[in-house]
Structure formats: C-alpha cells, structure tokens
Design an enzyme around this catalytic site. Structure first.
Site, PDB file in Angstrom:
ATOM      1  N   ARG A 161     -78.638 -12.481 -52.975  1.00 52.63           N
ATOM      2  CA  ARG A 161     -78.842 -13.745 -52.238  1.00 52.63           C
ATOM      3  C   ARG A 161     -79.886 -14.629 -52.932  1.00 52.63           C
ATOM      4  NH1 ARG A 161     -75.288 -11.286 -50.014  1.00 52.63           N
ATOM      5  NH2 ARG A 161     -74.704 -11.396 -47.824  1.00 52.63           N
ATOM      6  N   SER A 236     -75.870 -13.795 -41.478  1.00 53.40           N
ATOM      7  CA  SER A 236     -77.113 -13.017 -41.518  1.00 53.40           C
ATOM      8  C   SER A 236     -78.295 -13.970 -41.576  1.00 53.40           C
ATOM      9  CB  SER A 236     -77.159 -12.135 -42.765  1.00 53.40           C
ATOM     10  OG  SER A 236     -76.059 -11.275 -42.801  1.00 53.40           O
ATOM     11  N   GLU A 332     -82.887 -15.434 -44.827  1.00 53.77           N
ATOM     12  CA  GLU A 332     -81.882 -15.797 -45.818  1.00 53.77           C
ATOM     13  C   GLU A 332     -81.535 -17.272 -45.641  1.00 53.77           C
ATOM     14  OE1 GLU A 332     -77.528 -15.533 -45.874  1.00 53.77           O
ATOM     15  OE2 GLU A 332     -77.880 -13.407 -46.203  1.00 53.77           O
TER      16      GLU A 332
END
Ligand code: EPU
Length: 336
Positions: A161, A236, A332
C-alpha cells in the site's frame, strides 16, 4: 474542463460524507490540466474515485476531479499485450475489460472501488496480488512546473500500500495515464489465498479460468465488505501492521489465537482486523458511524455521519490498539 462552485462532495467519496468544495473542476484530458496550471489556481487537491479519502471538513482548495478516460491497446505480441488506461477510468471497469478480453493478471483485483489513477498511488492489492505485478509505467504532470513525466515501475518504489506518490512526491503530481502488461496465454492464476480455494471448491470448479477467479473474488468481497452504495466506507481503513517476530511471540503468550503472515525471518504482518475485533470493536456503533459488523478493518458511515466522527473513532482505535498490544496502527485512507 468544467468548473463548479460550492459543490457537495457527498457523491464523490465512498464514505458518502457531505462537505463543500469551494471550487470543483472536472478535467477530461491533459490540456485541461495545463489550463488549470496556466491560470495558477491554487492550492489543488486531486480526487479520483474517492474511495480512499476521509473528508473531515469543507475544502477550500481547488478540487480536481480526474475524468480522463480511455483504454487503448498500444502494443501486443503472441503472449502479452500492453494497454494504456486513462487515470479517471473506474478500476473495476478496467478489470472487467481485461476479463472480457481474456487477459490475465488483474483478476484477483476485481471489484476494488476507485479509479485507475489511484491504483499505483497506493499499490492496491487483494487476495495475493498487487497491481505492481502487471504495472509497466505511468504518465503524470508536475503541478508546479507543468512538466509531463513517465514513471517506470522501478521508479515508483512500490511497497505494501505504498509508492513514491504517497511519500517523496506526495501531492506533487497528477497521474493522467497508466500502462499495464497483461497475459494473453500461459497465464498463471494466483489461487494461493485460502478464501479463493474454498470458494472454487464450493462451486466445484477444478480448472478455473481467469473469469472464474474474478467471479469468485467478487463473491468473496461481496460477502465480507460493505457496498459503499449502501453503507459508506473506504475499504480497509488501516494497514495491516508489520511487527518484529520477537514482539509477535511475546503477544502470543497472552493472545494464543493471534494470526500472522511471515514477511521475512525477523518480521510478521498481523491482521489489523483481528487486533480490532479482539478488543471488542467489531460491529461497534456510535451515532451514525462505526466499525463494520463483518470486517473490523472497515470503518463505516451508516447514513449521515460526519468525517470528523469517523476520524475520532479511528484515533480511539489507534490508542486502544497501542495500549493493548504496543502496536501502532496507521491509516491506509488519506485524511482530508
Ligand atoms: N480478521 C479478523 N477479524 C476481522 C477481519 C479480519 O479476525 O474482522 C482476521 C482473520 O484472521 C482473517 C484475516 O484477518 O483471516 C485476514 O482478513 P481478510 O482476508 O479479510 O483480509 P485483511 O487482511 O483484513 C487485506 C486487505 C484488503 C484485501 C484483503 C484480501 C489491507 C489493509 N487490506 O484485508 O484490502 O481485500 O486483505 O486480500 O491489506 C483495502 O485495501 O481496502 C482492502 C479491502
């Protein structure tokens, strides 16, 4: 280019959060970007599919909505094909285009919300595959100088990520086009992820096709992750933390069921969803916001929640996780 004043951002972010953008500019091609830069409109904030942002206040900056479209085949041989995709295309539509052309590589990344331009930015990943495995290069325009550059794979510094666009050159470029290389033949499907294997077996599929894998991934996602059209969310909210193996072994003495995935000889990745569920936040509701009932890694807006309420809940979870496990969770999602 299309300019609007005082635009409500509710339909432009998957958390469905209401907030006003004083100036909202839709750009359809690279020339539109140059027009914005020539007029020296500042500061700029770029929005793609709006699936990875948490808007906590009204936005005074000029919000640029990337609407650059198009999927073009630009090179091809017997085995593979190179396509160039407009950054404003929806990621899932592009994956579906690959599936309908029987092209392998991105099938595990079906149904991920967001735009193609956002995919390399955070190196999207799911079910054992990250977009970097098919990524070739991207075109981006520097927002200060207007210089148009190509970033090849090795220059993007992809990680879990992560990319250079979230770090060294954060907020400096607008991505306009992305090139991917896909397999026409001899494609090796990635079926390692447990849930994929289970779902294929359940459907009695022994020799899956690219489309079978995509269908299965869509089913898994639909069963676990809330549909943003129904419950606002950004997938997420936190990254899965990587911790030292020694730290993990210590935690294991208290929490014998704590799962992990090996990263290397000295470190492991721990599912943040488990950490959050284990401290009792799964399905937690406070007013109109909360934690999803089936996936504790997903924060949700049940209707008319505010971005700042979701942010406050995220900070509370970060604190509780730190106090309980001495692990620092990081978001995130980008906070606006
Ligand atoms: N788990 C729990 N409780 C929960 C959620 C998860 O105990 O509420 C534990 C279980 O042990 C489960 C494990 O966590 O086996 C992994 O859960 P899951 O397969 O749902 O994946 P994840 O680690 O929570 C990551 C990605 C997802 C991606 C899935 C599948 C991150 C931050 N998230 O989630 O990506 O779809 O794996 O590959 O890495 C996203 O980035 O927005 C996203 C949805």
């Amino acid at each position: 280019m299309k300019i609007k004043q005082n635009e409500n951002l509710k339909s432009y972010n998957t958390f469905n959060l209401a907030a006003t953008a004083q100036n909202f500019i839709s750009i359809f091609n690279e020339n539109d970007i140059y027009s914005v830069l020539v007029e020296d409109l500042k500061p700029l904030k770029i929005i793609g599919g709006g699936s990875n942002i948490l808007i906590t206040k009204d936005i005074e900056a000029y919000v640029l909505k990337n609407e650059i479209k198009g999927i073009d085949i630009i090179d091809e041989d017997d085995e593979s094909i190179m396509v160039e995709v407009g950054a404003g295309e929806q990621w899932h539509n592009f994956v579906m285009w690959c599936i309908s052309h029987r092209l392998g590589g991105l099938e595990n990344l079906s149904l991920i919300p967001g735009s193609v331009g956002a995919a390399p930015m955070q190196n999207i990943g799911a079910y054992g595959v990250e977009q970097e495995s098919c990524f070739h290069s991207l075109t981006a325009i520097h927002l200060e100088s207007g210089i148009r550059s190509t970033f090849f794979k090795h220059q993007c510094k992809f990680g879990y990520r992560e990319s250079i666009f979230k770090n060294e050159v954060k907020d400096q470029y607008i991505i306009t086009k992305v090139k991917y290389i896909l397999n026409k033949i001899n494609h090796k499907l990635n079926l390692d992820y447990g849930a994929i294997k289970e779902m294929l077996a359940l459907n009695h599929i022994v020799t899956p096709t690219i489309k079978d894998v995509s269908d299965v991934v869509i089913k898994i996602r639909q069963s676990k992750l809330p549909d943003p059209q129904i419950i606002g969310n950004a997938g997420s909210f936190f990254k899965n933390p990587v911790i030292a193996l020694s730290h993990y072994n210590e935690l294991k003495t208290t929490y014998d069921k704590i799962p992990c995935f090996l990263v290397n000889d000295n470190s492991v990745k721990v599912p943040a969803g488990w950490l959050i569920e284990n401290i009792g936040y799964k399905g937690f509701v406070r007013g109109q916001v909360g934690v999803h009932k089936d996936q504790a890694l997903v924060l949700v807006n049940h209707g008319n929640g505010q971005g700042r309420e979701i942010y406050a809940l995220a900070l509370e979870i970060i604190d509780k996780v730190r106090e309980t496990y001495n692990i620092e969770l990081t978001a995130e999602v980008n906070i606006w």
